[in-house]
Design a protein around this motif. Sequence first.
Motif, PDB file in Angstrom:
ATOM      1  N   ASP A  40       0.739  -1.099  -0.238  1.00  0.00           N
ATOM      2  CA  ASP A  40       0.180  -0.061  -0.024  1.00  0.00           C
ATOM      3  C   ASP A  40       0.814   1.205  -0.033  1.00  0.00           C
ATOM      4  N   ARG A  41       2.148   1.293   0.316  1.00  0.00           N
ATOM      5  CA  ARG A  41       3.110   2.405   0.176  1.00  0.00           C
ATOM      6  C   ARG A  41       3.896   2.228  -0.999  1.00  0.00           C
ATOM      7  N   ASP A  42       3.813   1.428  -1.921  1.00  0.00           N
ATOM      8  CA  ASP A  42       4.307   1.474  -3.317  1.00  0.00           C
ATOM      9  C   ASP A  42       5.678   0.883  -2.977  1.00  0.00           C
ATOM     10  N   GLN A  43       5.824   0.135  -1.933  1.00  0.00           N
ATOM     11  CA  GLN A  43       7.186  -0.576  -1.537  1.00  0.00           C
ATOM     12  C   GLN A  43       7.386  -1.870  -2.631  1.00  0.00           C
ATOM     13  N   LEU A  44       8.470  -2.250  -2.984  1.00  0.00           N
ATOM     14  CA  LEU A  44       8.472  -3.381  -3.999  1.00  0.00           C
ATOM     15  C   LEU A  44       8.526  -4.529  -3.226  1.00  0.00           C
ATOM     16  N   LEU A  45       7.683  -5.516  -3.666  1.00  0.00           N
ATOM     17  CA  LEU A  45       7.570  -6.705  -2.886  1.00  0.00           C
ATOM     18  C   LEU A  45       7.770  -7.959  -3.832  1.00  0.00           C
ATOM     19  N   GLY A  46       7.768  -7.827  -5.172  1.00  0.00           N
ATOM     20  CA  GLY A  46       8.042  -8.795  -6.107  1.00  0.00           C
ATOM     21  C   GLY A  46       8.027  -8.212  -7.587  1.00  0.00           C
ATOM     22  N   MET A  47       8.051  -9.265  -8.375  1.00  0.00           N
ATOM     23  CA  MET A  47       7.865  -8.910  -9.841  1.00  0.00           C
ATOM     24  C   MET A  47       6.775 -10.113 -10.497  1.00  0.00           C
ATOM     25  N   VAL A  48       6.041  -9.624 -11.295  1.00  0.00           N
ATOM     26  CA  VAL A  48       5.202 -10.831 -12.046  1.00  0.00           C
ATOM     27  C   VAL A  48       5.304 -10.585 -13.375  1.00  0.00           C
ATOM     28  N   SER A  49       5.397 -11.522 -14.248  1.00  0.00           N
ATOM     29  CA  SER A  49       5.440 -11.251 -15.706  1.00  0.00           C
ATOM     30  C   SER A  49       4.558 -12.267 -16.561  1.00  0.00           C
ATOM     31  N   ASP A  50       4.164 -11.993 -17.834  1.00  0.00           N
ATOM     32  CA  ASP A  50       3.385 -13.069 -18.632  1.00  0.00           C
ATOM     33  C   ASP A  50       4.062 -14.283 -18.517  1.00  0.00           C
ATOM     34  N   GLY A  51       5.386 -14.314 -18.375  1.00  0.00           N
ATOM     35  CA  GLY A  51       6.038 -15.720 -18.323  1.00  0.00           C
ATOM     36  C   GLY A  51       5.606 -16.606 -16.813  1.00  0.00           C
ATOM     37  N   ASP A  52       5.520 -15.797 -15.979  1.00  0.00           N
ATOM     38  CA  ASP A  52       5.012 -16.302 -14.703  1.00  0.00           C
ATOM     39  C   ASP A  52       3.583 -16.762 -14.722  1.00  0.00           C
ATOM     40  N   VAL A  53       2.794 -15.972 -15.553  1.00  0.00           N
ATOM     41  CA  VAL A  53       1.303 -16.624 -15.685  1.00  0.00           C
ATOM     42  C   VAL A  53       1.306 -18.044 -16.527  1.00  0.00           C
ATOM     43  N   LEU A  54       2.052 -17.634 -17.649  1.00  0.00           N
ATOM     44  CA  LEU A  54       1.952 -19.073 -18.464  1.00  0.00           C
ATOM     45  C   LEU A  54       2.599 -20.246 -17.980  1.00  0.00           C
ATOM     46  N   ARG A  55       3.625 -20.006 -17.094  1.00  0.00           N
ATOM     47  CA  ARG A  55       3.968 -21.245 -16.170  1.00  0.00           C
ATOM     48  C   ARG A  55       3.016 -21.696 -15.307  1.00  0.00           C
ATOM     49  N   TYR A  56       2.424 -20.716 -14.681  1.00  0.00           N
ATOM     50  CA  TYR A  56       1.200 -21.287 -13.610  1.00  0.00           C
ATOM     51  C   TYR A  56       0.338 -21.796 -14.234  1.00  0.00           C
ATOM     52  N   LEU A  57      -0.285 -21.387 -15.442  1.00  0.00           N
ATOM     53  CA  LEU A  57      -1.557 -21.971 -16.162  1.00  0.00           C
ATOM     54  C   LEU A  57      -1.303 -23.064 -16.910  1.00  0.00           C
ATOM     55  N   SER A  58      -0.051 -23.527 -17.588  1.00  0.00           N
ATOM     56  CA  SER A  58       0.358 -24.449 -18.050  1.00  0.00           C
ATOM     57  C   SER A  58      -0.124 -25.943 -17.461  1.00  0.00           C
ATOM     58  N   PRO A  59      -0.732 -26.825 -18.325  1.00  0.00           N
ATOM     59  CA  PRO A  59      -1.153 -28.024 -17.584  1.00  0.00           C
ATOM     60  C   PRO A  59       0.136 -28.968 -16.973  1.00  0.00           C
ATOM     61  N   THR A  60      -0.295 -29.218 -15.816  1.00  0.00           N
ATOM     62  CA  THR A  60       0.729 -30.297 -14.878  1.00  0.00           C
ATOM     63  C   THR A  60       0.790 -31.797 -15.832  1.00  0.00           C
TER      64      THR A  60
END
Length: 150
Positions: A40-60
Amino acid sequence: MNVRDFMITKVYTIKPSNTVKDLLNILKTNRIGGVPVVDDRDQLLGMVSDGDVLRYLSPTPMGIAGLVYIIEVGEMEDVLREKLNTPVKEIMTKRNLIYVSPTEEFETTIRLLSKHRLKKLPVVNGAGRVVGVLSRGDIINNIYEQIIDN
């Protein structure tokens, strides 16, 4: 030349509690490939990318040696819909975050992007707030404008 001279200051960010669906909306609407995850104070907690989404959504893979995918007709869509409600904090990169300050030199930034094969770098001020972002495209545009188009 410093990072502040060519960073993008209109930064799209996301909170860790937002969903993957919220993230996809930001990425698609703004035609970008990733965003910083901030509190909420705009402090950096992490990064997330389209690659992270694809890896997460890909079938196991399941079955012998992980080579068989067991997906019933219509099941993939149900799995995707369910996964879209996952909080971003579950898929974001949180460790070994690489970022630069607005006063970092241009050459250092090029080395970081190249060495770590990053597409985006958050720009963080001394107080830890995200104040900008740099992408490979920003670097290329800067090189073109400063050297080639001069």
